[in-house]
Write an enzyme that holds these catalytic residues in place. Structure first.
Site, PDB file in Angstrom:
ATOM      1  N   LYS A   1       0.859  -1.099  -0.081  1.00  0.00           N
ATOM      2  CA  LYS A   1      -0.160  -0.047   0.061  1.00  0.00           C
ATOM      3  C   LYS A   1       1.128   1.224   0.043  1.00  0.00           C
ATOM      4  O   LYS A   1       1.614   1.319   0.951  1.00  0.00           O
ATOM      5  CB  LYS A   1      -0.867   0.034   1.275  1.00  0.00           C
ATOM      6  CG  LYS A   1      -1.740   1.237   1.373  1.00  0.00           C
ATOM      7  CD  LYS A   1      -2.649   1.472   2.626  1.00  0.00           C
ATOM      8  CE  LYS A   1      -3.014   2.848   2.932  1.00  0.00           C
ATOM      9  NZ  LYS A   1      -3.896   3.007   3.900  1.00  0.00           N
TER      10      LYS A   1
ATOM     11  N   ALA B   1      -9.921   4.862   3.977  1.00  0.00           N
ATOM     12  CA  ALA B   1      -9.969   6.261   4.792  1.00  0.00           C
ATOM     13  C   ALA B   1     -11.299   6.847   4.895  1.00  0.00           C
ATOM     14  O   ALA B   1     -11.773   7.269   3.986  1.00  0.00           O
ATOM     15  CB  ALA B   1      -8.840   7.211   4.416  1.00  0.00           C
ATOM     16  N   GLY B   2     -11.763   7.354   6.174  1.00  0.00           N
ATOM     17  CA  GLY B   2     -12.757   8.200   6.266  1.00  0.00           C
ATOM     18  C   GLY B   2     -14.042   7.573   6.764  1.00  0.00           C
ATOM     19  O   GLY B   2     -14.873   8.132   7.262  1.00  0.00           O
TER      20      GLY B   2
ATOM     21  N   GLY C   1      -8.856   8.686   9.540  1.00  0.00           N
ATOM     22  CA  GLY C   1      -8.897   8.971  10.871  1.00  0.00           C
ATOM     23  C   GLY C   1     -10.414   9.898  11.184  1.00  0.00           C
ATOM     24  O   GLY C   1     -10.614  10.206  12.336  1.00  0.00           O
TER      25      GLY C   1
ATOM     26  N   ASN D   1      -9.322   1.243   9.354  1.00  0.00           N
ATOM     27  CA  ASN D   1      -8.597   0.930  10.464  1.00  0.00           C
ATOM     28  C   ASN D   1      -9.302   1.625  11.879  1.00  0.00           C
ATOM     29  O   ASN D   1      -9.838   0.943  12.772  1.00  0.00           O
ATOM     30  CB  ASN D   1      -7.082   1.302  10.559  1.00  0.00           C
ATOM     31  CG  ASN D   1      -6.407   0.836  11.768  1.00  0.00           C
ATOM     32  OD1 ASN D   1      -4.981   0.590  11.480  1.00  0.00           O
ATOM     33  ND2 ASN D   1      -6.813   0.637  12.721  1.00  0.00           N
ATOM     34  N   THR D   2      -9.407   3.090  11.894  1.00  0.00           N
ATOM     35  CA  THR D   2      -9.708   3.412  12.953  1.00  0.00           C
ATOM     36  C   THR D   2     -11.207   3.551  13.356  1.00  0.00           C
ATOM     37  O   THR D   2     -11.726   3.396  14.414  1.00  0.00           O
ATOM     38  CB  THR D   2      -9.630   5.225  12.736  1.00  0.00           C
ATOM     39  OG1 THR D   2      -8.270   5.318  12.320  1.00  0.00           O
ATOM     40  CG2 THR D   2      -9.555   6.217  14.152  1.00  0.00           C
TER      41      THR D   2
END
Lengths: 259, 68
Positions: A100, A187-188, A161, A209-210
């Site tokens: 990545k 993301a997001g 995040g 992830n987050t």
């Protein structure tokens, strides 16, 4: 069977997850198991020298034989640093090629620097890497990354995040329509409905992830994301009904009403 | 005496000759999955035993950690 195909390999799960921000490795492992993810991202960092040589490592809990590792370039702000990091990752993971790429442009927003990202992508593709590339949701940039030879494009839904969800579904749709390689939202994503919407738009997968790690109950959220990605994919394949302001077509028969 | 910079920190070793494999053992990292870069060039794992370090070499020793 409906599979996600990246760089010639098939995956049953369309949910890719990160391994950062968890309380401990036990929680990391439990959340990843609940997510059903086969591809997991890892970061490359300096090894602790000295005191902590004996402490457990991520790899003890997530053996590379069980998962497809996706080493990232998180924290890199230049093409050179990103390329250097992934060459180390390839050595670390015995010649592993799937990576990545992300090159950041700003420490506050973590917005990607696409000029540096494109430069790094060119070098990495030439060097034989299969590059999944984190990018802005600009359809022209996404097409250029495809033409360079990237294995997948991964536009942001919103900032890393942030948990703000999909802020520009229209751009994502254009990217998906034009792409001949997999498009994953990276993301997001904040909650399960965001993941489902990404998949309903026709994304090939979602990377997060987050959204899982920062949930009050990460393992439960991982299970929710697993279902949301599957539900969104099935809804996309099923083809949704058209939206209408109203319809004079009730679901129950109009005849046979009692008088 | 061999002076090295390992992951940004200066280290000294009271030996005449030091290979990468000996350094890894000395640091207690034998058997750990890691990658090593010397002065910007990767040292393949298969070459650890033959790769002799020179004073003032800059080493980066990295591993995989949690990340998104």
């Amino acid at each position: 069977m409906d599979t996600l195909n990246i760089a010639g390999k098939q995956y049953g799960s369309r949910l890719l997850v990160g391994t950062g921000k968890y309380k401990d490795f036990t929680e990391t492992r439990a959340a990843i198991d609940a997510s059903g993810a086969e591809i997991i991202t890892v970061a490359i960092r300096r090894t602790n020298i000295g005191q902590n040589a004996g402490e457990p490592s991520l790899l003890d809990f997530l053996p590379p034989e069980e998962f497809t590792y996706l080493p990232n370039t998180a924290g890199c702000y230049s093409a050179d640093d990103a390329v250097r990091t992934l060459r180390l990752a390839r050595e670390l993971l015995d010649g592993h090629k799937l990576v990545k790429l992300e090159v950041l442009g700003d420490p506050n927003t973590l917005y990607p620097n696409m000029l540096e990202t494109i430069a790094a992508a060119k070098t990495l593709v030439k060097d034989g890497f299969d590059v999944m590339v984190y990018c802005s949701d600009d359809p022209i940039i996404a097409k250029q990354l495809e033409e360079i030879g990237c294995a997948a494009v991964m536009p942001l839904a919103s900032l890393i995040g942030s948990g703000m969800g999909i802020l520009n579904p229209w751009n994502l749709q254009i990217i998906i329509e034009n792409a001949k390689i997999p498009v994953l939202v990276d993301a997001g994503v904040g909650t399960a409905s965001d993941a489902a919407i990404a998949m309903e738009l026709g994304c090939d997968g979602v990377l997060m992830n987050t959204a899982i790690a920062a949930a009050r109950d990460p393992v439960l959220m991982a299970a929710a994301m697993n279902k949301a990605v599957q539900a969104g994919r099935e809804a996309f394949l099923a083809g949704r009904m058209p939206k209408k302001l109203y319809s004079a077509s009730p679901s129950s028969p109009t005849s046979g009403l009692i008088a | 005496m061999i002076h090295l910079t390992i992951n940004g920190n200066p280290r000294q070793f009271e030996v005449q000759r030091l290979t990468v494999a000996e350094l890894v053992e000395h640091l207690g990292l034998t058997g750990k999955r890691l990658a090593i870069e010397r002065n910007g060039e990767i040292v393949p794992r298969g070459n650890f035993a033959e790769a002799v370090l020179n004073s003032d070499d800059k080493l980066e020793i990295v591993g995989a950690v949690g990340g998104g």
